[in-house]
Design a protein around this motif. Sequence first.
Motif, PDB file in Angstrom:
ATOM      1  N   LYS A 183       0.817  -1.209   0.000  1.00 58.97           N
ATOM      2  CA  LYS A 183       0.000   0.000   0.000  1.00 58.97           C
ATOM      3  C   LYS A 183       0.857   1.267   0.000  1.00 58.97           C
ATOM      4  CE  LYS A 183      -3.808   2.166   2.500  1.00 58.97           C
ATOM      5  NZ  LYS A 183      -4.727   2.044   3.633  1.00 58.97           N
ATOM      6  N   HIS A 184       2.006   1.218   0.653  1.00 61.11           N
ATOM      7  CA  HIS A 184       2.877   2.390   0.808  1.00 61.11           C
ATOM      8  C   HIS A 184       4.252   2.105   0.204  1.00 61.11           C
ATOM      9  CE1 HIS A 184      -0.067   4.227   3.480  1.00 61.11           C
ATOM     10  NE2 HIS A 184      -0.165   3.053   4.069  1.00 61.11           N
ATOM     11  N   LYS A 185       4.335   2.090  -1.098  1.00 58.17           N
ATOM     12  CA  LYS A 185       5.587   1.761  -1.797  1.00 58.17           C
ATOM     13  C   LYS A 185       6.716   2.731  -1.460  1.00 58.17           C
ATOM     14  CE  LYS A 185       3.362  -0.649  -5.596  1.00 58.17           C
ATOM     15  NZ  LYS A 185       3.348  -1.912  -4.929  1.00 58.17           N
ATOM     16  N   ASP A 186       6.389   3.981  -1.164  1.00 58.24           N
ATOM     17  CA  ASP A 186       7.413   4.957  -0.808  1.00 58.24           C
ATOM     18  C   ASP A 186       8.116   4.579   0.493  1.00 58.24           C
ATOM     19  OD1 ASP A 186       4.892   5.469   0.388  1.00 58.24           O
ATOM     20  OD2 ASP A 186       5.535   7.467   0.971  1.00 58.24           O
ATOM     21  N   LEU A 187       7.430   3.872   1.367  1.00 58.05           N
ATOM     22  CA  LEU A 187       8.029   3.422   2.624  1.00 58.05           C
ATOM     23  C   LEU A 187       9.167   2.449   2.366  1.00 58.05           C
ATOM     24  CD1 LEU A 187       7.930   3.300   5.747  1.00 58.05           C
ATOM     25  CD2 LEU A 187       6.295   1.431   5.502  1.00 58.05           C
ATOM     26  N   VAL A 188       8.978   1.549   1.427  1.00 59.53           N
ATOM     27  CA  VAL A 188      10.000   0.558   1.093  1.00 59.53           C
ATOM     28  C   VAL A 188      11.247   1.250   0.563  1.00 59.53           C
ATOM     29  CG1 VAL A 188      10.570  -1.420  -0.352  1.00 59.53           C
ATOM     30  CG2 VAL A 188       8.297  -1.225   0.645  1.00 59.53           C
ATOM     31  N   GLU A 189      11.057   2.208  -0.333  1.00 61.41           N
ATOM     32  CA  GLU A 189      12.192   2.937  -0.898  1.00 61.41           C
ATOM     33  C   GLU A 189      12.976   3.661   0.187  1.00 61.41           C
ATOM     34  OE1 GLU A 189      10.485   5.472  -3.853  1.00 61.41           O
ATOM     35  OE2 GLU A 189       9.808   3.785  -5.079  1.00 61.41           O
ATOM     36  N   GLU A 190      12.272   4.213   1.153  1.00 56.48           N
ATOM     37  CA  GLU A 190      12.924   4.950   2.243  1.00 56.48           C
ATOM     38  C   GLU A 190      13.737   4.022   3.140  1.00 56.48           C
ATOM     39  OE1 GLU A 190      11.423   7.605   5.992  1.00 56.48           O
ATOM     40  OE2 GLU A 190      10.348   7.840   4.099  1.00 56.48           O
ATOM     41  N   LEU A 191      13.317   2.779   3.269  1.00 54.88           N
ATOM     42  CA  LEU A 191      13.971   1.838   4.176  1.00 54.88           C
ATOM     43  C   LEU A 191      15.051   0.994   3.520  1.00 54.88           C
ATOM     44  CD1 LEU A 191      10.826   0.549   6.093  1.00 54.88           C
ATOM     45  CD2 LEU A 191      12.518   2.198   6.895  1.00 54.88           C
ATOM     46  N   GLU A 192      15.201   1.092   2.208  1.00 55.28           N
ATOM     47  CA  GLU A 192      16.185   0.269   1.513  1.00 55.28           C
ATOM     48  C   GLU A 192      17.602   0.587   1.988  1.00 55.28           C
ATOM     49  OE1 GLU A 192      15.565   0.746  -2.659  1.00 55.28           O
ATOM     50  OE2 GLU A 192      13.875  -0.630  -2.676  1.00 55.28           O
ATOM     51  N   VAL A 193      18.402  -0.448   2.095  1.00 56.58           N
ATOM     52  CA  VAL A 193      19.798  -0.304   2.492  1.00 56.58           C
ATOM     53  C   VAL A 193      20.581   0.205   1.287  1.00 56.58           C
ATOM     54  CG1 VAL A 193      21.840  -1.534   3.295  1.00 56.58           C
ATOM     55  CG2 VAL A 193      19.576  -2.185   4.148  1.00 56.58           C
ATOM     56  N   PRO A 194      21.369   1.266   1.478  1.00 62.03           N
ATOM     57  CA  PRO A 194      22.131   1.782   0.331  1.00 62.03           C
ATOM     58  C   PRO A 194      23.182   0.776  -0.134  1.00 62.03           C
ATOM     59  CG  PRO A 194      22.734   2.929   2.355  1.00 62.03           C
ATOM     60  CD  PRO A 194      21.598   2.013   2.688  1.00 62.03           C
ATOM     61  N   ALA A 195      23.496   0.855  -1.408  1.00 68.95           N
ATOM     62  CA  ALA A 195      24.504  -0.029  -1.993  1.00 68.95           C
ATOM     63  C   ALA A 195      25.885   0.311  -1.432  1.00 68.95           C
ATOM     64  CB  ALA A 195      24.511   0.129  -3.509  1.00 68.95           C
ATOM     65  N   ILE A 196      26.747  -0.676  -1.423  1.00 71.05           N
ATOM     66  CA  ILE A 196      28.123  -0.454  -0.970  1.00 71.05           C
ATOM     67  C   ILE A 196      28.845   0.371  -2.024  1.00 71.05           C
ATOM     68  CG2 ILE A 196      30.314  -1.564  -0.399  1.00 71.05           C
ATOM     69  CD1 ILE A 196      28.651  -4.029   0.448  1.00 71.05           C
ATOM     70  N   PRO A 197      29.466   1.476  -1.619  1.00 72.38           N
ATOM     71  CA  PRO A 197      30.175   2.310  -2.597  1.00 72.38           C
ATOM     72  C   PRO A 197      31.311   1.534  -3.274  1.00 72.38           C
ATOM     73  CG  PRO A 197      29.988   3.439  -0.486  1.00 72.38           C
ATOM     74  CD  PRO A 197      29.525   2.035  -0.278  1.00 72.38           C
ATOM     75  N   GLU A 198      31.591   1.881  -4.524  1.00 74.44           N
ATOM     76  CA  GLU A 198      32.643   1.209  -5.283  1.00 74.44           C
ATOM     77  C   GLU A 198      33.994   1.304  -4.590  1.00 74.44           C
ATOM     78  OE1 GLU A 198      32.695  -0.863  -7.919  1.00 74.44           O
ATOM     79  OE2 GLU A 198      30.526  -0.802  -7.656  1.00 74.44           O
ATOM     80  N   TRP A 199      34.309   2.438  -3.965  1.00 72.04           N
ATOM     81  CA  TRP A 199      35.609   2.573  -3.328  1.00 72.04           C
ATOM     82  C   TRP A 199      35.733   1.631  -2.135  1.00 72.04           C
ATOM     83  CZ3 TRP A 199      36.236   4.428   1.677  1.00 72.04           C
ATOM     84  CH2 TRP A 199      35.142   5.082   2.247  1.00 72.04           C
ATOM     85  N   HIS A 200      34.612   1.281  -1.475  1.00 70.97           N
ATOM     86  CA  HIS A 200      34.665   0.273  -0.401  1.00 70.97           C
ATOM     87  C   HIS A 200      34.997  -1.096  -0.997  1.00 70.97           C
ATOM     88  CE1 HIS A 200      32.227   2.113   3.150  1.00 70.97           C
ATOM     89  NE2 HIS A 200      32.991   3.025   2.596  1.00 70.97           N
ATOM     90  N   LYS A 201      34.326  -1.404  -2.108  1.00 70.24           N
ATOM     91  CA  LYS A 201      34.548  -2.692  -2.764  1.00 70.24           C
ATOM     92  C   LYS A 201      36.001  -2.826  -3.220  1.00 70.24           C
ATOM     93  CE  LYS A 201      29.829  -3.072  -4.447  1.00 70.24           C
ATOM     94  NZ  LYS A 201      28.970  -3.122  -5.640  1.00 70.24           N
ATOM     95  N   GLU A 202      36.572  -1.741  -3.722  1.00 68.38           N
ATOM     96  CA  GLU A 202      37.962  -1.776  -4.171  1.00 68.38           C
ATOM     97  C   GLU A 202      38.911  -2.066  -3.008  1.00 68.38           C
ATOM     98  OE1 GLU A 202      38.568   1.973  -6.136  1.00 68.38           O
ATOM     99  OE2 GLU A 202      37.150   1.472  -7.727  1.00 68.38           O
ATOM    100  N   ILE A 203      38.669  -1.452  -1.866  1.00 74.07           N
ATOM    101  CA  ILE A 203      39.507  -1.706  -0.684  1.00 74.07           C
ATOM    102  C   ILE A 203      39.396  -3.168  -0.261  1.00 74.07           C
ATOM    103  CG2 ILE A 203      39.763  -1.215   1.790  1.00 74.07           C
ATOM    104  CD1 ILE A 203      38.962   1.700   1.130  1.00 74.07           C
ATOM    105  N   ILE A 204      38.182  -3.686  -0.234  1.00 75.87           N
ATOM    106  CA  ILE A 204      37.973  -5.088   0.157  1.00 75.87           C
ATOM    107  C   ILE A 204      38.662  -6.017  -0.837  1.00 75.87           C
ATOM    108  CG2 ILE A 204      36.227  -6.894   0.393  1.00 75.87           C
ATOM    109  CD1 ILE A 204      34.368  -4.676   1.518  1.00 75.87           C
ATOM    110  N   ASP A 205      38.530  -5.729  -2.130  1.00 73.00           N
ATOM    111  CA  ASP A 205      39.178  -6.565  -3.147  1.00 73.00           C
ATOM    112  C   ASP A 205      40.699  -6.578  -2.970  1.00 73.00           C
ATOM    113  OD1 ASP A 205      36.770  -7.274  -4.266  1.00 73.00           O
ATOM    114  OD2 ASP A 205      36.861  -5.755  -5.857  1.00 73.00           O
ATOM    115  N   LYS A 206      41.296  -5.422  -2.690  1.00 76.08           N
ATOM    116  CA  LYS A 206      42.746  -5.339  -2.473  1.00 76.08           C
ATOM    117  C   LYS A 206      43.156  -6.149  -1.255  1.00 76.08           C
ATOM    118  CE  LYS A 206      43.451  -0.796  -4.546  1.00 76.08           C
ATOM    119  NZ  LYS A 206      43.765   0.623  -4.296  1.00 76.08           N
ATOM    120  N   ARG A 207      42.376  -6.027  -0.187  1.00 73.69           N
ATOM    121  CA  ARG A 207      42.703  -6.771   1.040  1.00 73.69           C
ATOM    122  C   ARG A 207      42.566  -8.271   0.836  1.00 73.69           C
ATOM    123  NH1 ARG A 207      40.067  -2.867   5.715  1.00 73.69           N
ATOM    124  NH2 ARG A 207      41.512  -1.151   5.381  1.00 73.69           N
ATOM    125  N   LEU A 208      41.530  -8.687   0.120  1.00 72.24           N
ATOM    126  CA  LEU A 208      41.365 -10.120  -0.156  1.00 72.24           C
ATOM    127  C   LEU A 208      42.498 -10.651  -1.028  1.00 72.24           C
ATOM    128  CD1 LEU A 208      37.515 -10.362  -0.752  1.00 72.24           C
ATOM    129  CD2 LEU A 208      38.822 -11.419   1.105  1.00 72.24           C
TER     130      LEU A 208
END
Length: 79
Positions: free
Chosen positions: A29-54
């Motif tokens: 019924k309240h689709k805008d609520l779902v959008e507000e609660l969504e977890v933001p995506a992991i930024p690319e620069w975080h992924k790059e750091i994790i990839d380097k560490r792995l």
Amino acid sequence: MKLQYLSDNFGNKTAVVIPISDWEKITKKHKDLVEELEVPAIPEWHKEIIDKRLKNYKENPNNVTDFDSFCEELENELS
């Protein structure tokens, strides 16, 4: 709707749990609520750091410190 309340050690209500079927009705019924609660995506620069560490770990698997040793080293540096 049957709600469940979660409380801290002092009896203060800290959260509420609702049945998933009720949650699905609300979000339909309240689709805008779902959008507000969504977890933001992991930024690319975080992924790059994790990839380097792995990559570093895979190339040097014996060059690691366990958590307890790390904490001990850190405490020694700070004292």
